[in-house]
Structure formats: C-alpha cells, structure tokens
Design a protein around this motif. Sequence first.
Motif, short mmCIF file in Angstrom:
data_model
loop_
_atom_site.label_atom_id
_atom_site.label_comp_id
_atom_site.label_asym_id
_atom_site.label_seq_id
_atom_site.Cartn_x
_atom_site.Cartn_y
_atom_site.Cartn_z
N HIS A 149 -8.97 2.72 -0.95
CA HIS A 149 -8.13 1.67 -1.53
C HIS A 149 -8.95 0.42 -1.82
O HIS A 149 -8.84 -0.18 -2.89
N LEU A 150 -9.79 0.03 -0.87
CA LEU A 150 -10.61 -1.17 -1.07
C LEU A 150 -11.62 -0.96 -2.20
O LEU A 150 -11.87 -1.88 -2.99
N GLY A 151 -12.18 0.24 -2.27
CA GLY A 151 -13.14 0.51 -3.34
C GLY A 151 -12.51 0.38 -4.71
O GLY A 151 -13.10 -0.22 -5.62
N THR A 152 -11.31 0.92 -4.86
CA THR A 152 -10.60 0.82 -6.13
C THR A 152 -10.23 -0.63 -6.44
O THR A 152 -10.35 -1.09 -7.58
N PRO A 205 -2.36 -6.68 -3.01
CA PRO A 205 -2.37 -5.21 -2.91
C PRO A 205 -2.90 -4.70 -1.58
O PRO A 205 -2.46 -3.64 -1.10
N ILE A 206 -3.83 -5.43 -0.98
CA ILE A 206 -4.38 -5.00 0.31
C ILE A 206 -3.38 -5.30 1.42
O ILE A 206 -3.19 -4.49 2.34
N PHE A 207 -2.75 -6.48 1.37
CA PHE A 207 -1.68 -6.78 2.33
C PHE A 207 -0.60 -5.70 2.27
O PHE A 207 -0.13 -5.21 3.32
N GLN A 208 -0.20 -5.33 1.07
CA GLN A 208 0.86 -4.34 0.92
C GLN A 208 0.44 -2.98 1.45
O GLN A 208 1.24 -2.25 2.05
#
Length: 347
Positions: free
Chosen positions: A103-106, A171-174
Amino acid sequence: MRVIEQLVQHFWTRGALTREEAQYLVKHGFVRESDLPGLVEDAETVPIPEPSEAEYEPDPRFDPKAREAEELEDELTGRNSIGKKGGKKKKPAGHNVAPVATHLGTHIAAREAFPALHELGQRLKPCPTWRDAAKAIAASKPAKLETALVGLLNARARALGELWFWFDLEPIFQWAEHGSNAGPVADAIGKLLRADTPGRVGRLDQLKKTPEVQALTDLLAARRPFLSLLPTLYNKHFDKLGQWLIPPAGVAAIPWPSLPWAFVLVYNARKGTADVPPPGYPVDPHLLTFELLKAALAAAFPMDPVTVRELLIHRIRERPEPIPNSGDLDKKAVFDRPLHCPNNWKV
C-alpha cells in the motif's frame, strides 16, 4: 453521533487537536471523553525519553510501555510462533508487513510523478532523490524553509498543490483504520502517523526495516514543517495566495480542494461574523464531499484553533439531526453562517 462529534474525532485521530483543545471540547459537551482514544490514558502517563545507546534500557518485564512495545514487536517478527510439530504458524491477518508495504509503495509511487517535493528540497541543498529532499526539509530552519517555499511558489504556483498531494496521508490513515487490516501492523502505522517523532512508536525494529516504512518516516518528517508553514502563508503572504491556489494536474487534484477551503475557513473565522460576512463571493461547503470537508477543517483548525472552533461549534450541539449518510450533505450543517471566499481566490 452528531456531525460535530465525528469532526472532533477526525481532528483528534489526525493530530489536528492538542490535548488542551480536545479537553475544552469535551468539557463543553461537544464530544465525549470516551470518543477520543488515548485522551485520558496518555494524559495520565508521563512520557519516558528514548534511552541513548550508552544508557541502560529498562527490563521490559518491569516497564509496561517497553513490555507493550516488545510484545508488539514479537507479533510483527513472528517470534514465539513455533507450532507443536516444529513448523511456524501462519501469521494471522494483521501481523504481516507485506500488505502495508504494498500500500505504501503504491501511495508513494503515485506522488513521485510530481516534482514539487524534490524542487523544494533542492532549494535548500543538493538532493539526488525525493527522500534526500524530504530530509533536507525536515532539517531546515523555519525561516529558511519559508524562503525556499515562497521562492518555489513564485516560480511555479502549481507546486503548492503538488506538495499538498505529497503530504496527503488520508489514504494511509484509512488503510490503518480499515477493519480488514486490523492488527499490530495497522496499529503501529496509525501510531507512526500520529507520533511527533518515530521514536515514540516503540521498538518496532522489524517494521522500521521495511523500505516503504522508512520512506514514510522521511515523508512524515518533512510533512510536519510544511504544515507548520500554512499559517505563515496566510499571515505573511495573504496577497499572494490568490496566485498560488492553482489546482494541480492529474491525480494530485483529488485532495486539492481541502487546502483552499482550509484557507477560506480561516478567512471567514477571522474576518466575518454571523451578521456581517467578510468581503468576497459566497461559497457553498455542501458542494464538497464530507471527506474533503473533514480534511479542510482538519487543516484549518491548527492554523487558528480559537477562531475556527467558534466558526464550527456555534449552536451545533443544539441541532437534533443525527449524522446522515455520506452522500446526504444537506443535513451536514457545521457552520452557522454563510461562507465567503476572497474575490481573487478560486475554490
């Protein structure tokens, strides 16, 4: 739950509220203490400084905080997971680092197409990569960073929108809050997003060795000084904001409206009253999605907590409506007055 309660919870989980501001809102009945995780527990705990290499590290058996961090690290590294037949147990959902790394990479790859972060760092020192630029931003003194940012915006106004996209972590929080990701990894990412410094998250060595998490740590370090400059842009460069509030291109335009709206909210909170609006043309916050409205408020609140708070909560607790579905904006009345935008701004 009423609208204001959801907003306050959003501010709290995104780090837009200080403890004192949260306690004020609890005291005046706008949110319950139990709705703000960590408000009571953290207030009763005295922070323990991270030990240096030369200092004695407390035995985790006798230090509750260290023990909690140790247990979380055990879960992340898969320690003590040997089954009865000698084979390792399969890590349950929420214990695997791979999903968050993907997820972080994207998330970061989508931002690398926009050069503003690299350009800002280059104005401070030579920076071969965006991560070098992020580190330069994090290490810069506020006055020097302000000069670099203003210079960049004067040269290329769309850079502000690109920077806003870089530092949009919603998006990372979610991801961390989504039920399907529940577990120690998501908990640790949530703590990392909210922490003042990565050292406050605990000894999560395995998680921190992940390249994508390292990149997130660099991004977070640069995000803090950038956000702290938003009030400076409003206070010292107000006349220039109309030239700089230009939507970025492509996917960077998705979170963009929350930033100009944040400035609009501060403008109305400071310049207008319930009876006399500030100069400008009328704007309708109901045209925003509720997610963008929450993001705008979370950005505006730290710029001027007292005036924005008064703009938000005046008579809200007297409203009987329950919080509506996300698509029903008509009932999401969080302001008690019409809002106006300066004539030379576009939102």
